[in-house]
Design a protein around this motif. Structure first.
Motif: not given
Length: 510
Positions: A296-305, A315-320, A323-325
């Motif tokens: 669920s956290t990965l799904s939320d992070d993907l929607r934010v990304f 690049r900072s957003v991609l790195d973040e 790391q979350s994935v």
């Protein structure tokens, strides 16, 4: 002999014996009373003897008066002789009447000889002399002939008196004998009744004891057993020697208890399997929940990304995001692996428990799988299991029953040995010869008193009856080890020093 009779037949036999004993007593009393009662044979003999004595003692009138009349005739003149002869004739008739009376009385023995023969012969001789010699001589005036006749009458009278005295003595002796016989008869009756009474008491005691052993005792045993079982104590020793209806009742109760015990053991096994399912389900909640949370956290992070990509990828957003994935994937992977491992262990243990199939297996693998299924219970009991097992020890046996034994021993140690305080349970294995292995489960808890060692493997024996303990765990383990695994179980324990169960089984089960 009575064991083959029904209860109804036994009571009928008791009734028949009782009636026979009472009839025997009644017969003895009746026969005795019939002999000694008024107008009975003994009574009649005694009364006959007394009548005889009364009749002839003192010498009867027809004898004394006859002699006196004969004396008077010798001195009387013709005018007074006729009345005297008439009186003498009356005395003779009285004698004949009494003689016929005593003839009808049935005198026997010496009394008959003395009284009815000797005395009668003398009386006949007396009256013959008096009427045939004395009276004619007096009427003819022949004084010499009259005195001779009178002289012969005296000795006859004296001999008659002597015979009468002998008859009296005989009659008295017979009366005394009859009285003694009556007394002896009464005493014999008393002794007979006493013996019959003792016999009746003995028969009644024998029959009562037989009825008690064959009817009352089994029924009381059945009542005690049912009351004990109703109270929760299933560990009953049921006698198997009773016969008849009571024996069949006791055997039926024994079969019911055995069948119920077997059903309860099966239910205990199914309850253990159900507890295993519940424990594994509870244990799966954590890794599955953690994995679901990671996804669920990965799904939320993907929607934010994706939202941030519309504004331009940095690049900072991609790195973040990467790391979350990485963290989420790692968390999900580890939890799913944990869940998969639990499911694999559960499936193997459940399959082994349900089928009890024989196969080759590694001992440490079966113990490890069993330990994993026990983790929820161990956490609640605040207990820890320390394993010390050879990694390459392989058995050709029944992993399901073996896992059941290990489960029961560990649960027994956690619930009864360590109690609420928790602690450490040690499970180790070592070779016992070339073809056997000893698996030891030990704790450092309360221990078991020596006098209880012989009872811990009995069915339904527990110190926590009604508090969550069924008393079947060690009984089931004991039966599995001896009947399925072909091994033995030994207990070593002392109060306050913990307990150790050594399970020794062959590497190749029989």
């Amino acid at each position: 002999m009575l064991e083959h009779l029904s209860i109804q037949q036994r009571f009928r036999l008791l009734l028949v014996v009782s009636l026979a004993c009472f009839a025997l007593c009644a017969m003895i009393v009746y026969r005795t009373l019939a002999e000694i009662r008024v107008n009975g044979p003994i009574y009649d003999r005694i009364m006959q003897g007394q009548d005889l004595v009364a009749d002839i003692l003192p010498p009867p009138a027809y004898l004394v008066e006859s002699y006196l009349l004969a004396l008077q005739l010798s001195e009387a003149d013709g005018e007074h002789a006729r009345p005297l002869l008439q009186r003498l004739q009356a005395a003779r008739q009285l004698y004949e009447q009494r003689y016929r009376y005593w003839q009808d009385q049935g005198l026997t023995g010496e009394l008959e000889e003395k009284f009815l023969r000797q005395s009668h012969a003398l009386a006949q001789s007396f009256y013959a002399t008096a009427f045939d010699e004395l009276a004619p001589a007096l009427q003819a005036g022949e004084e010499v002939r009259a005195r001779r006749a009178l002289a012969r009458l005296g000795p006859i009278y004296e001999r008659q008196r002597q015979v009468i005295e002998q008859v009296v003595a005989l009659a008295r002796q017979r009366n005394a004998d009859d009285e003694r016989a009556a007394l002896d008869r009464v005493q014999t009756m008393a002794w007979s009744l006493g013996l019959v009474f003792v016999l009746i008491v003995g028969v009644f005691v024998l029959i009562f004891n037989t009825v008690r052993r064959s009817i009352a005792d089994p029924i009381l045993d059945a009542l005690k057993i049912t009351q004990s079982v109703a109270g929760g104590n299933w560990n009953q020793q049921i006698r198997a020697d009773a016969r008849g209806e009571a024996g069949r009742l006791l055997h039926a109760i024994r079969d019911i208890v055995k069948n119920t015990q077997a059903e309860i053991v099966k239910a205990e096994k199914m309850a253990a399997l159900g507890s295993l399912v519940a424990g594994v389900s509870h244990e799966l909640n954590t890794p599955v929940g953690n994995g679901l949370m990671a996804v669920s956290t990965l799904s939320d992070d993907l929607r934010v990304f994706r939202g941030k990509m519309q504004d331009g990828l940095k690049r900072s957003v991609l790195d973040e995001y990467l790391q979350s994935v990485e963290v989420g994937a790692d968390l999900a992977t580890r939890n799913l692996q944990r869940a998969a491992e639990l499911m694999t262990s559960f499936k193997q243990v459940a399959a082994d428990r349900a089928s009890s199939q024989r196969r080759r297996f590694l001992l440490h693998q079966v113990v490890h799988e069993t330990q994993m299924t026990l983790q929820p219970m161990l956490k609640r009991a605040n207990c820890q299991v320390v394993l010390d097992l050879p990694q390459a020890l392989q058995l050709d046996s029944f992993p399901g029953p073996l896992g059941q034994v290990i489960t029961n021993l560990i649960e027994n140690a956690a619930r009864h040995g360590l109690g609420d305080d928790g602690g450490v349970i040690t499970l180790n294995a070592r070779m016992a010869g070339a073809d056997r292995v000893t698996i030891a489960v030990s704790d450092h808890g309360k221990g078991i008193a020596p006098e209880l060692h012989s009872h811990v493997f009995e069915p339904f024996y527990t110190t926590r009856l009604g508090q969550g303990g069924s008393g079947l765990g060690l009984h089931i383990a004991h039966n599995i080890v001896y009947q399925i695994l072909g091994g033995t179980v030994e207990l070593t324990s002392a109060v306050g020093q913990g307990a150790r169960f050594d399970v020794t089984i062959p590497l190749v089960a029989p």
